[in-house]
Design a protein around this motif. Structure first.
Motif, mmCIF file in Angstrom:
data_model
loop_
_atom_site.group_PDB
_atom_site.id
_atom_site.type_symbol
_atom_site.label_atom_id
_atom_site.label_comp_id
_atom_site.label_asym_id
_atom_site.label_seq_id
_atom_site.Cartn_x
_atom_site.Cartn_y
_atom_site.Cartn_z
ATOM 1 N N UNK A 1 0.852 -1.183 0.000
ATOM 2 C CA UNK A 1 0.000 0.000 0.000
ATOM 3 C C UNK A 1 0.886 1.231 0.000
ATOM 4 N N UNK A 2 0.583 2.148 -0.909
ATOM 5 C CA UNK A 2 1.412 3.348 -1.075
ATOM 6 C C UNK A 2 0.531 4.596 -1.008
ATOM 7 N N UNK A 3 0.948 5.535 -0.177
ATOM 8 C CA UNK A 3 0.250 6.807 -0.061
ATOM 9 C C UNK A 3 1.269 7.921 -0.285
ATOM 10 N N UNK A 4 1.026 8.751 -1.281
ATOM 11 C CA UNK A 4 1.894 9.883 -1.563
ATOM 12 C C UNK A 4 1.090 11.156 -1.327
ATOM 13 N N UNK A 5 1.689 12.123 -0.649
ATOM 14 C CA UNK A 5 1.002 13.353 -0.260
ATOM 15 C C UNK A 5 1.813 14.548 -0.726
ATOM 16 N N UNK A 6 1.161 15.464 -1.424
ATOM 17 C CA UNK A 6 1.776 16.733 -1.811
ATOM 18 C C UNK A 6 1.384 17.782 -0.769
ATOM 19 N N UNK A 7 2.386 18.356 -0.101
ATOM 20 C CA UNK A 7 2.142 19.275 1.004
ATOM 21 C C UNK A 7 2.656 20.651 0.606
ATOM 22 N N UNK A 8 1.803 21.699 0.789
ATOM 23 C CA UNK A 8 2.203 23.083 0.594
ATOM 24 C C UNK A 8 2.408 23.717 1.964
ATOM 25 N N UNK A 9 3.468 24.496 2.093
ATOM 26 C CA UNK A 9 3.765 25.153 3.364
ATOM 27 C C UNK A 9 3.991 26.638 3.109
ATOM 28 N N UNK A 10 3.409 27.472 3.992
ATOM 29 C CA UNK A 10 3.580 28.915 3.922
ATOM 30 C C UNK A 10 4.198 29.405 5.222
ATOM 31 N N UNK A 11 5.382 29.987 5.104
ATOM 32 C CA UNK A 11 6.106 30.527 6.264
ATOM 33 C C UNK A 11 6.125 32.053 6.176
ATOM 34 N N UNK A 12 6.062 32.710 7.350
ATOM 35 C CA UNK A 12 6.070 34.167 7.420
ATOM 36 C C UNK A 12 7.506 34.691 7.411
ATOM 37 N N UNK A 13 7.671 35.844 6.802
ATOM 38 C CA UNK A 13 8.972 36.513 6.756
ATOM 39 C C UNK A 13 8.741 38.011 6.926
ATOM 40 N N UNK A 14 9.524 38.635 7.785
ATOM 41 C CA UNK A 14 9.362 40.058 8.070
ATOM 42 C C UNK A 14 9.934 40.900 6.930
ATOM 43 N N UNK A 15 9.225 41.925 6.548
ATOM 44 C CA UNK A 15 9.675 42.894 5.565
ATOM 45 C C UNK A 15 9.760 44.262 6.242
ATOM 46 N N UNK A 16 10.730 45.095 5.784
ATOM 47 C CA UNK A 16 10.899 46.425 6.369
ATOM 48 C C UNK A 16 11.175 47.447 5.285
ATOM 49 N N UNK A 17 10.785 48.717 5.616
ATOM 50 C CA UNK A 17 11.049 49.851 4.736
ATOM 51 C C UNK A 17 11.184 51.096 5.606
ATOM 52 N N UNK A 18 11.869 52.160 5.114
ATOM 53 C CA UNK A 18 11.970 53.388 5.913
ATOM 54 C C UNK A 18 10.587 53.938 6.268
ATOM 55 N N UNK A 19 10.429 54.389 7.502
ATOM 56 C CA UNK A 19 9.135 54.887 7.978
ATOM 57 C C UNK A 19 9.041 56.400 7.764
ATOM 58 N N UNK B 1 -3.803 4.142 9.609
ATOM 59 C CA UNK B 1 -2.392 4.232 10.004
ATOM 60 C C UNK B 1 -1.549 4.859 8.903
ATOM 61 N N UNK B 2 -1.891 4.560 7.661
ATOM 62 C CA UNK B 2 -1.143 5.110 6.547
ATOM 63 C C UNK B 2 -1.435 6.598 6.363
ATOM 64 N N UNK B 3 -2.699 6.971 6.534
ATOM 65 C CA UNK B 3 -3.054 8.379 6.422
ATOM 66 C C UNK B 3 -2.448 9.177 7.569
ATOM 67 N N UNK B 4 -2.446 8.617 8.752
ATOM 68 C CA UNK B 4 -1.892 9.329 9.901
ATOM 69 C C UNK B 4 -0.397 9.538 9.813
ATOM 70 N N UNK B 5 0.250 8.699 9.010
ATOM 71 C CA UNK B 5 1.704 8.859 8.886
ATOM 72 C C UNK B 5 2.056 10.135 8.135
ATOM 73 N N UNK B 6 1.143 10.580 7.242
ATOM 74 C CA UNK B 6 1.408 11.802 6.475
ATOM 75 C C UNK B 6 0.960 13.000 7.295
#
Length: 580
Positions: A30-48, A225-230
């Motif tokens: 039995x094979x389960x393949x999962x495509x996962x998208x991840x969004x991480x935050x990053x700080x941006x700055x500019x003169x005030x 069990x297979x789904x929980x592994x992903x």
């Protein structure tokens, strides 16, 4: 098995002949393949554009990047904060001078000196005209102050800060159970979804795929069990695609025996593709190690046999190359035989089939090994070779044979006689007298049959060297030769004493004054007393006394001069001494 063995280094050609057992069974994967998208935050700055700090509407840790647009995330997290570079000061150290206000002079490189060239080609260092020998100038960037306006906040001291997110992608592959079949079919472990073409070797029982989690598509037969592994992080990750495949495969566990052990190869799929797992190739690796070690043992045995019967002296140099080639040929002949024997070796010291070519190779290796021993024994020297070499006057060859005999037959009484004869022949052929005497003395010290002859010949050589100096009327050189060649001679050696006395007489004949003649004549009489030498001593003594009396009557101090440039004086209260 034969096709799989062709892909493995060190596998025998006929792998199917080594098979002892085959276990056939089906295996479900039995094979389960999962495509996962991840969004991480990053700080941006500019003169005030405004001063003072503010707080964001919401903390970034409470935001879900998949529920808000980039503009909404900025609106919720935008705030004013102190400049991270200048700390709110609005100014920072000048990068050109590192805050010192001065920079190195470009004309002299900071040394304060520059090279001046003259028309005649000469050069010398003079004070730099640009920096006036200081080596530095005022920094143009900061005007010498050391600080400039902060580029990050444009001098305001504050920055406008907000958060944005960036997206990454990863594939998670889970396969149950962990089977050797996966080694044979590597496409199952690749981080991607598989197609029907990738599964031609398998029987596909079920295949489900969905954009997003499979559970959202209504599929209920995917193992929990297979789904929980992903696993995914709820706030920052989302499942973009999932594929579940359930497949069955024909599996044959083939056991083969070789090199005293057994291995099991898992053949799977409709094309029975083999998996090269460690336990499957262990007998082949063992055979390779034993094969190499056995070949080295055969070569070492041939070399040891050759070395034991021969030696390392120059006598064996001519045949060493031939024996080296013979040992290499033995190893080459033994290699196929050893490989065949290891292939036919079954567990429990049972033996399988050995090819006729491999048996012929073993016979050739044994024959070559025997030939090496027989050839080494026949190539050993004999005492007859020493006698023949001496008979034709070849002392060099005789020496080589003796050195070889000392390696192969040490302690033989006949060998000692042969070495005496070689030393005696080398003494007769020696070009230098000292080398000839050294070899004759060696023969004499050994105490063999030629010891007396060598001793007499060495004595004649030494006496001849002394007589040569006497014939040349070189008395002092003759005395030096006696001391060098005889050391402290015995007082009972009448012949040598007579030669020494003659040398002193020659010295006396060359003296130009009575004192020197008296010393030399006395030494001659002491070496070998005789009536003529005694008479000469008395005559020279009388001449010396008459000479001294004549000087005394004339009222002058006697100052006789000796031969050479040295002089002596006789004080009134001291006896006469001669230093000739």
């Amino acid at each position: 098995m034969r096709r799989w063995g062709a892909t493995i280094f060190g596998a025998p050609r006929a792998m199917d002949r080594l098979v002892s057992k085959i276990d056939v069974r089906d295996e479900v994967l039995e094979r389960l393949v999962t495509q996962v998208y991840r969004r991480d935050f990053r700080e941006e700055r500019a003169p005030s554009p405004r001063a003072g700090t503010t707080l964001p509407k919401q903390s970034v840790n409470s935001l879900d990047p998949f529920e808000l647009s980039p503009a909404a995330v900025r609106a919720e997290t935008e705030h004013v904060t102190t400049c991270s570079y200048c700390g709110g000061a609005g100014r920072g150290p000048c990068r050109g001078c590192s805050g010192s206000g001065r920079r190195a002079c470009g004309g002299c490189g900071g040394s304060g000196k520059e090279v001046k060239h003259y028309k005649n080609g000469n050069t010398r260092y003079i004070n730099c005209k640009i920096c006036r020998a200081t080596g530095s100038l005022s920094c143009h960037g900061c005007g010498g102050g050391g600080t400039i306006q902060c580029d990050v906040c444009t001098g305001g001291g504050f920055q406008l800060a907000w958060y944005a997110y960036y997206e990454t992608e990863r594939w998670d592959v889970r396969i149950e159970p962990d089977s050797p079949v996966l080694l044979a079919h590597g496409q199952l472990k690749e981080a991607r979804a598989v197609s029907r073409d990738d599964l031609k070797a398998f029987h596909v029982v079920a295949m489900q795929e969905h954009k997003g989690p499979l559970a959202s598509g209504g599929y209920r037969d995917v193992p929990a069990a297979l789904v929980g592994a992903a696993r995914v992080e709820p706030r920052l990750e989302r499942i973009g695609y999932q594929q579940y495949v359930k497949m069955s495969v024909v599996r044959r566990d083939v056991t083969y025996e070789m090199a005293g052990t057994s291995g099991t190869v898992v053949l799977s799929g409709n094309d029975l593709r083999g998996a090269a797992e460690p336990k499957a190739i262990a007998p082949m690796r063992r055979r390779q190690y034993l094969w190499a070690a056995g070949t080295l043992v055969v070569g070492t045995l041939g070399y040891s046999l050759s070395s034991a019967l021969r030696g390392k002296s120059a006598y064996f140099a001519g045949s060493s190359a031939w024996f080296g080639l013979l040992i290499i040929a033995t190893m080459a002949a033994a290699a196929p035989a050893l490989g065949g024997l290891l292939r036919a070796w079954r567990p429990g010291f049972k033996r399988g089939r050995v090819e006729s070519l491999e048996l012929a190779s073993a016979a050739a290796a044994a024959f070559l090994l025997l030939a090496t021993g027989i050839g080494a024994a026949l190539s050993r020297p004999s005492l007859g070779e020493v006698e023949r070499a001496l008979a034709r006057g070849d002392a060099t060859q005789a020496r080589a044979v003796v050195d070889a005999l000392k390696e192969t037959k040490p302690g033989s009484p006949d060998l000692a006689k042969a070495e005496d004869a070689v030393l005696f022949a080398e003494a007769q052929n020696a070009a230098k007298p000292d080398e000839r005497l050294e070899r004759l003395d060696a023969v004499a010290k050994r105490g063999g049959d030629l010891a007396a002859k060598a001793r007499d010949l060495a004595r004649r050589e030494r006496l001849g060297a002394v007589r040569t100096q006497l014939d040349a009327k070189a008395g002092r050189k003759a005395l030096a030769e006696i001391e060098r060649l005889f050391g402290d001679p015995s007082p009972n050696d009448a012949e040598l004493a007579e030669l020494g006395a003659k040398a002193h007489e020659i010295v006396a004949d060359g003296c130009k004054d009575p004192g020197c003649q008296l010393v030399a004549a006395t030494a001659a009489q002491r070496r070998a007393p005789s009536a003529p030498r005694e008479a000469r001593v008395a005559a020279v003594r009388g001449e010396l006394l008459a000479f001294l009396n004549a000087k005394a009557v004339a009222g002058r101090r006697p100052t006789p001069r000796w031969s050479g440039s040295s002089a002596w004086r006789t004080p009134r209260a001291r006896p006469l001494r001669c230093q000739a």
